[in-house]
Design a protein around this motif. Structure first.
Motif, PDB file in Angstrom:
ATOM      1  N   GLU A 178      31.759  44.492  38.092  1.00  9.68           N
ATOM      2  CA  GLU A 178      32.984  43.744  37.824  1.00  9.68           C
ATOM      3  C   GLU A 178      33.116  43.259  36.385  1.00  9.68           C
ATOM      4  OE1 GLU A 178      35.595  43.360  39.554  1.00  9.68           O
ATOM      5  OE2 GLU A 178      34.951  44.006  41.511  1.00  9.68           O
ATOM      6  N   ALA A 181      36.220  44.340  34.081  1.00  9.21           N
ATOM      7  CA  ALA A 181      37.528  43.726  34.302  1.00  9.21           C
ATOM      8  C   ALA A 181      37.768  42.519  33.399  1.00  9.21           C
ATOM      9  CB  ALA A 181      37.662  43.305  35.761  1.00  9.21           C
ATOM     10  N   GLN A 188      39.005  47.971  27.864  1.00  5.94           N
ATOM     11  CA  GLN A 188      38.670  48.625  29.124  1.00  5.94           C
ATOM     12  C   GLN A 188      38.823  50.141  28.999  1.00  5.94           C
ATOM     13  OE1 GLN A 188      40.722  47.052  32.551  1.00  5.94           O
ATOM     14  NE2 GLN A 188      40.390  44.955  31.915  1.00  5.94           N
ATOM     15  N   SER A 210      33.442  47.500  41.856  1.00  2.60           N
ATOM     16  CA  SER A 210      34.744  47.112  41.331  1.00  2.60           C
ATOM     17  C   SER A 210      35.757  46.937  42.447  1.00  2.60           C
ATOM     18  CB  SER A 210      35.251  48.176  40.349  1.00  2.60           C
ATOM     19  OG  SER A 210      36.524  47.833  39.846  1.00  2.60           O
ATOM     20  N   SER A 212      38.898  47.232  41.332  1.00  2.00           N
ATOM     21  CA  SER A 212      40.005  47.863  40.630  1.00  2.00           C
ATOM     22  C   SER A 212      40.134  49.330  41.013  1.00  2.00           C
ATOM     23  CB  SER A 212      39.797  47.751  39.116  1.00  2.00           C
ATOM     24  OG  SER A 212      40.686  48.590  38.421  1.00  2.00           O
ATOM     25  N   HIS A 214      42.003  51.506  39.672  1.00  2.21           N
ATOM     26  CA  HIS A 214      42.071  52.298  38.439  1.00  2.21           C
ATOM     27  C   HIS A 214      40.678  52.608  37.917  1.00  2.21           C
ATOM     28  CE1 HIS A 214      43.265  53.744  34.521  1.00  2.21           C
ATOM     29  NE2 HIS A 214      42.542  52.797  33.940  1.00  2.21           N
ATOM     30  N   GLU A 215      39.790  51.625  37.907  1.00  2.00           N
ATOM     31  CA  GLU A 215      38.431  51.847  37.420  1.00  2.00           C
ATOM     32  C   GLU A 215      37.698  52.855  38.305  1.00  2.00           C
ATOM     33  OE1 GLU A 215      36.254  48.244  36.986  1.00  2.00           O
ATOM     34  OE2 GLU A 215      37.712  47.349  35.607  1.00  2.00           O
TER      35      GLU A 215
END
Length: 249
Positions: A178, A181, A188, A210, A212, A214-215
């Motif tokens: 994490e 973020a 990023q 994560s 996220s 997107h990640e």
């Protein structure tokens, strides 16, 4: 079949719980006296339950799940921060754990001095760090703050420093929890591009925790979903995130 000499992370039947081990031990002894064995749930609460994971060199594994699912605990076990109660863990190669913003960072030292400290933790000599220092300094984009004590850094600046060292010290295995973020969007993207380059060019292995999407989609080729310490799904990012969404909504 997976060649074992290509495996850099091997987790087999790992169980982990926190708290005083004396309490479940006394409870187990009492149950033995009264002739009623304890169930596995009564021995808990368990942060991880019978986790088995195999990760090969150059893999990028995403680990997702609700808060408290056991994601960070798994990374801490791999990093050697905490031992499992049961099971076996084997990690092969130079490992850089980005599992907390201030992990391995001394608040009274400058960014440059902490770069030497973080490099030493993963086994680099001073002359090796000297050769990488300019690249690290340019990557983190801290400017004059690079030579100021990190106690005056924001969380985003700490993330910049830690990531800049992590992606420029020839790491075999990168653990990320994490932390990415915390940085701004531009940084990023810069980190995601650099990690993808490390995976493709150097065969670096990534384990990413994560929330996220997107990640996970940008970095991972495969992933696992944890629920109450139990792996309930494994597969490519698209299907993984769909399953994760079903557990949340």
């Amino acid at each position: 079949m997976v060649a074992m000499n290509d495996v850099v992370v091997h987790v087999e039947g790992v169980w982990k719980r926190y708290g005083l081990p004396l309490v479940p031990a006394l409870r187990r002894q009492w149950r033995q006296w009264v002739g009623r064995p304890m169930s596995i749930d009564e021995q808990g609460p368990w942060a991880l339950r019978d986790i088995s994971v195999t990760v090969r060199r150059g893999d990028a594994l995403g680990i997702v799940g609700r808060n408290g699912a056991g994601k960070s605990t798994l990374l801490k076990i791999l990093a050697g921060v905490t031992p499992p109660n049961k099971g076996r863990v084997r990690v092969s190669g130079r490992l850089f754990p980005m599992i907390e913003l201030n992990a391995g960072i001394h608040p009274e030292l400058t960014g440059r001095e902490n770069t030497y400290l973080l490099g030493a933790i993963v086994g680099l000599r001073r002359r090796e760090l000297n050769a990488r220092m300019k690249t690290i300094e340019e990557f983190c984009e801290l400017g004059e703050w690079f030579d100021r004590p990190v106690r005056v850094y924001s969380s985003g600046m700490l993330a910049r420093l830690g990531f800049s060292v992590a992606v420029n010290v020839d790491t075999d295995i990168l653990l990320v929890d994490e932390v990415l973020a915390t940085g701004d969007i531009g940084f990023q993207k810069k980190c995601i591009d650099r990690i993808n380059e490390m995976i493709a060019r150097d065969g670096t292995t990534l384990l990413l925790v994560s929330h996220s999407p997107h990640e996970v989609e940008s970095l991972c080729r495969d992933g696992i979903l944890l629920d109450n310490g139990v792996p309930v799904f494994s597969g490519p990012p698209k299907e993984l995130l769909e399953q994760y969404a079903r557990t949340v909504y």
